[in-house]
Design a protein around this motif. Structure first.
Motif, short mmCIF file in Angstrom:
data_model
loop_
_atom_site.label_atom_id
_atom_site.label_comp_id
_atom_site.label_asym_id
_atom_site.label_seq_id
_atom_site.Cartn_x
_atom_site.Cartn_y
_atom_site.Cartn_z
N MET A 1 -14.31 67.79 95.72
CA MET A 1 -13.24 68.05 94.76
C MET A 1 -13.56 67.37 93.43
SD MET A 1 -9.16 67.13 95.00
CE MET A 1 -9.31 65.43 94.47
N GLN A 2 -13.50 68.14 92.36
CA GLN A 2 -13.70 67.57 91.04
C GLN A 2 -12.39 67.00 90.51
OE1 GLN A 2 -14.87 70.38 87.98
NE2 GLN A 2 -15.88 68.78 86.78
N ILE A 3 -12.46 65.87 89.83
CA ILE A 3 -11.27 65.26 89.25
C ILE A 3 -11.11 65.74 87.81
CG2 ILE A 3 -10.12 63.10 88.65
CD1 ILE A 3 -11.77 61.70 90.79
N SER A 4 -9.93 66.21 87.49
CA SER A 4 -9.59 66.66 86.14
C SER A 4 -8.33 65.92 85.70
CB SER A 4 -9.38 68.18 86.14
OG SER A 4 -9.07 68.66 84.85
N VAL A 5 -7.89 66.21 84.50
CA VAL A 5 -6.65 65.61 83.98
C VAL A 5 -5.93 66.66 83.14
CG1 VAL A 5 -7.85 64.60 81.98
CG2 VAL A 5 -5.62 63.68 82.68
N ALA A 212 -6.30 68.70 102.67
CA ALA A 212 -6.90 69.84 101.95
C ALA A 212 -8.28 69.48 101.42
CB ALA A 212 -5.99 70.27 100.81
N PRO A 213 -9.26 69.29 102.31
CA PRO A 213 -10.60 68.91 101.85
C PRO A 213 -11.31 70.00 101.05
CG PRO A 213 -10.61 69.41 104.20
CD PRO A 213 -9.17 69.39 103.77
N TRP A 214 -10.74 71.22 101.06
CA TRP A 214 -11.38 72.34 100.36
C TRP A 214 -11.01 72.43 98.88
CZ3 TRP A 214 -7.43 72.91 104.00
CH2 TRP A 214 -6.18 73.24 103.47
N LEU A 215 -10.10 71.59 98.41
CA LEU A 215 -9.61 71.72 97.04
C LEU A 215 -10.75 71.68 96.02
CD1 LEU A 215 -6.43 69.45 97.03
CD2 LEU A 215 -6.49 71.94 96.82
N GLU A 216 -10.69 72.59 95.06
CA GLU A 216 -11.68 72.61 93.98
C GLU A 216 -11.42 71.53 92.96
OE1 GLU A 216 -11.64 76.43 92.18
OE2 GLU A 216 -12.15 77.50 94.01
N LEU A 217 -10.14 71.40 92.57
CA LEU A 217 -9.77 70.48 91.50
C LEU A 217 -8.57 69.64 91.91
CD1 LEU A 217 -9.94 72.69 88.26
CD2 LEU A 217 -11.35 70.70 88.75
#
Length: 249
Positions: A1-5, A212-217
């Motif tokens: 999962m990439q971390i965004s803001v 939810a280990p599949w989350l993209e963001l």
């Protein structure tokens, strides 16, 4: 999962100094941001994303009510955005099954228009869509049942909890329909907009991430914060990075 803001978190700093704000987010460690009000900010973001090395894989834009959604999707695509999220629909209809179907029909219509621009459309909830008013299920459960497979959900885990639906359980029910999540913390009673750094409020973030280990963001967001919100974002980034490391191990 990439971390965004979500840039709405730092909206005051961004309005005053967009370049400096994006540079600060990059220095914190972010590689991705989620703009809000896409059409209002697109021209500002276009050069600054390139200058700071940030990407915008997702954005918020009110496409459900837009008379020319193709224009929004084209603008998103030109900025490298892959997913355009409608941040909210009318608060009133979510207690009616028929009105939930109407929302689904609009999102399904938009999915085809978005695909013409090689982007996808999604929906972001607040508390009203996650109230368990349908025999223990919430409107997001019903919405997912009627959505085109191309439509995704960005689950705001905090607002889900405020609405009365445990977010980890909802993630398990909705499965990979949810590809993005807003991650925030704070009190679930009282002034819920007086939010806190991740890990300092009432949210069970480890269970959400494990569900939810599949989350993209995973998108850090503050609707409101009493203090230096950029410092709070930085601390939340560090906490989330540690939690993701624990989940992966």
């Amino acid at each position: 999962m990439q971390i965004s803001v979500q840039l709405y978190s730092v909206r005051e700093a961004f309005a005053e100094d967009p370049s400096g704000t994006l540079r600060r987010l990059s220095e914190i460690g972010f590689a991705a941001v989620e703009p809000f009000g896409l059409m209002e900010h697109a021209q500002t973001l276009r050069p600054l994303l390139a200058e700071t090395g940030l990407s915008a894989p997702s954005t918020h834009a009110s496409v459900m009510a837009d008379r020319d959604p193709a224009r929004v999707f084209a603008t998103a695509a030109s900025l490298g955005v892959h997913t355009v999220i409608d941040p909210s629909w009318d608060r009133e209809p979510w207690g009616s099954e028929q009105d939930v179907r109407v929302a689904a029909e609009r999102l399904n219509e938009l999915a085809g228009i978005a695909a013409e621009h090689d982007v996808r459309v999604g929906y972001h909830n607040h508390d009203v869509e996650t109230r368990p008013v349908f025999d223990g299920l919430c409107a997001l459960d019903l919405l997912a049942d009627h959505l085109d497979p191309r439509v995704v959900i960005e689950l705001d885990t905090f607002w889900s909890a405020v609405g009365g639906t445990e977010p980890a359980a909802l993630l398990e029910r909705l499965g990979q329909r949810v590809q993005l999540a807003h991650l925030k913390d704070g009190p679930l009673q009282g002034d819920v907009r007086d939010q806190l750094v991740l890990g300092e409020g009432d949210m069970d973030l480890p269970s959400i991430l494990a569900a939810a280990p599949w989350l993209e963001l995973g998108v850090i967001e503050f609707d409101g914060f009493d203090g230096d919100v950029l410092e709070a974002v930085a601390r939340s980034y560090a906490v989330l990075g540690d939690l993701l490391g624990e989940v992966r191990s």
